[in-house]
Design a protein around this motif. Sequence first.
Motif, PDB file in Angstrom:
ATOM      1  N   GLN A   1     -25.361  -6.987-111.900  1.00  0.00           N
ATOM      2  CA  GLN A   1     -24.426  -6.921-110.785  1.00  0.00           C
ATOM      3  C   GLN A   1     -24.910  -5.864-109.798  1.00  0.00           C
ATOM      4  O   GLN A   1     -25.436  -4.835-110.209  1.00  0.00           O
ATOM      5  CB  GLN A   1     -23.025  -6.558-111.295  1.00  0.00           C
ATOM      6  N   ASP A   2     -24.741  -6.111-108.500  1.00  0.00           N
ATOM      7  CA  ASP A   2     -25.227  -5.157-107.506  1.00  0.00           C
ATOM      8  C   ASP A   2     -24.457  -3.836-107.533  1.00  0.00           C
ATOM      9  O   ASP A   2     -24.932  -2.819-107.052  1.00  0.00           O
ATOM     10  CB  ASP A   2     -25.225  -5.762-106.108  1.00  0.00           C
ATOM     11  N   TRP A   3     -23.282  -3.826-108.163  1.00  0.00           N
ATOM     12  CA  TRP A   3     -22.491  -2.598-108.234  1.00  0.00           C
ATOM     13  C   TRP A   3     -22.773  -1.776-109.491  1.00  0.00           C
ATOM     14  O   TRP A   3     -22.178  -0.721-109.694  1.00  0.00           O
ATOM     15  CB  TRP A   3     -21.002  -2.896-108.116  1.00  0.00           C
ATOM     16  N   TYR A   4     -23.681  -2.257-110.353  1.00  0.00           N
ATOM     17  CA  TYR A   4     -24.015  -1.501-111.563  1.00  0.00           C
ATOM     18  C   TYR A   4     -24.708  -0.194-111.215  1.00  0.00           C
ATOM     19  O   TYR A   4     -25.526  -0.139-110.293  1.00  0.00           O
ATOM     20  CB  TYR A   4     -24.950  -2.297-112.466  1.00  0.00           C
ATOM     21  N   ASP A   5     -24.391   0.842-111.991  1.00  0.00           N
ATOM     22  CA  ASP A   5     -25.145   2.080-111.853  1.00  0.00           C
ATOM     23  C   ASP A   5     -26.449   1.941-112.653  1.00  0.00           C
ATOM     24  O   ASP A   5     -26.707   0.896-113.259  1.00  0.00           O
ATOM     25  CB  ASP A   5     -24.323   3.290-112.297  1.00  0.00           C
ATOM     26  N   GLU A   6     -27.254   2.970-112.673  1.00  0.00           N
ATOM     27  CA  GLU A   6     -28.563   2.914-113.326  1.00  0.00           C
ATOM     28  C   GLU A   6     -28.444   2.621-114.834  1.00  0.00           C
ATOM     29  O   GLU A   6     -29.218   1.830-115.385  1.00  0.00           O
ATOM     30  CB  GLU A   6     -29.297   4.244-113.118  1.00  0.00           C
ATOM     31  N   THR A   7     -27.468   3.208-115.482  1.00  0.00           N
ATOM     32  CA  THR A   7     -27.274   3.009-116.920  1.00  0.00           C
ATOM     33  C   THR A   7     -26.900   1.556-117.226  1.00  0.00           C
ATOM     34  O   THR A   7     -27.450   0.944-118.148  1.00  0.00           O
ATOM     35  CB  THR A   7     -26.185   3.962-117.457  1.00  0.00           C
ATOM     36  N   GLU A   8     -25.979   0.999-116.451  1.00  0.00           N
ATOM     37  CA  GLU A   8     -25.561  -0.389-116.657  1.00  0.00           C
ATOM     38  C   GLU A   8     -26.695  -1.362-116.356  1.00  0.00           C
ATOM     39  O   GLU A   8     -26.880  -2.356-117.063  1.00  0.00           O
ATOM     40  CB  GLU A   8     -24.346  -0.710-115.786  1.00  0.00           C
ATOM     41  N   THR A   9     -27.471  -1.072-115.329  1.00  0.00           N
ATOM     42  CA  THR A   9     -28.614  -1.917-114.986  1.00  0.00           C
ATOM     43  C   THR A   9     -29.649  -1.900-116.102  1.00  0.00           C
ATOM     44  O   THR A   9     -30.158  -2.958-116.505  1.00  0.00           O
ATOM     45  CB  THR A   9     -29.245  -1.458-113.659  1.00  0.00           C
ATOM     46  N   GLU A  10     -29.951  -0.728-116.634  1.00  0.00           N
ATOM     47  CA  GLU A  10     -30.916  -0.614-117.732  1.00  0.00           C
ATOM     48  C   GLU A  10     -30.414  -1.344-118.971  1.00  0.00           C
ATOM     49  O   GLU A  10     -31.170  -2.043-119.641  1.00  0.00           O
ATOM     50  CB  GLU A  10     -31.199   0.854-118.050  1.00  0.00           C
ATOM     51  N   ARG A  11     -29.133  -1.196-119.290  1.00  0.00           N
ATOM     52  CA  ARG A  11     -28.562  -1.896-120.448  1.00  0.00           C
ATOM     53  C   ARG A  11     -28.682  -3.406-120.275  1.00  0.00           C
ATOM     54  O   ARG A  11     -29.085  -4.117-121.193  1.00  0.00           O
ATOM     55  CB  ARG A  11     -27.101  -1.499-120.649  1.00  0.00           C
ATOM     56  N   THR A  12     -28.365  -3.900-119.100  1.00  0.00           N
ATOM     57  CA  THR A  12     -28.439  -5.338-118.841  1.00  0.00           C
ATOM     58  C   THR A  12     -29.879  -5.837-118.964  1.00  0.00           C
ATOM     59  O   THR A  12     -30.128  -6.900-119.548  1.00  0.00           O
ATOM     60  CB  THR A  12     -27.867  -5.665-117.451  1.00  0.00           C
TER      61      THR A  12
END
Length: 132
Positions: free
Chosen positions: A71-82
């Motif tokens: 999602q474009d609203w993810y922070d760095e941690t959420e992006t890495e997890r995804t």
Amino acid sequence: MVLKEELLPLLDELWYPSESDEPIEFIHVDAADVTLPLTPDSLVKLLSLDPGGRIVEKEPFKFWDGVTTLQDWYDETETERTKRFIRLKEILDNRLTGQQYFEVGEIEVDAYLIGARSEGELAGIKTMIVRT
């Protein structure tokens, strides 16, 4: 590379999001006498589960739904997890055939994503999903 060795770095500190984020574990089962596809009854025997428990088979994509979409609203941690979930899915899709997804329980649900590795060998991942 052995599947477990390939997955363990991805699984380290990877939490499946639900009402209580839970770790994901690698599972490996010798299943020489098991007929595929698995049924809820054969899963009970294979994993020594409570035979009276609620077991529901769902399409494997249901396990990945919500954890493999950036999602474009993810922070760095959420992006890495995804990205780690996306890589995990790629590996399992490439290394396991006939994947099945089972949920065992009602509130604290054990989630099993299992597929065949070779003749008589099953592998996959397990986690818990909490739903209240």
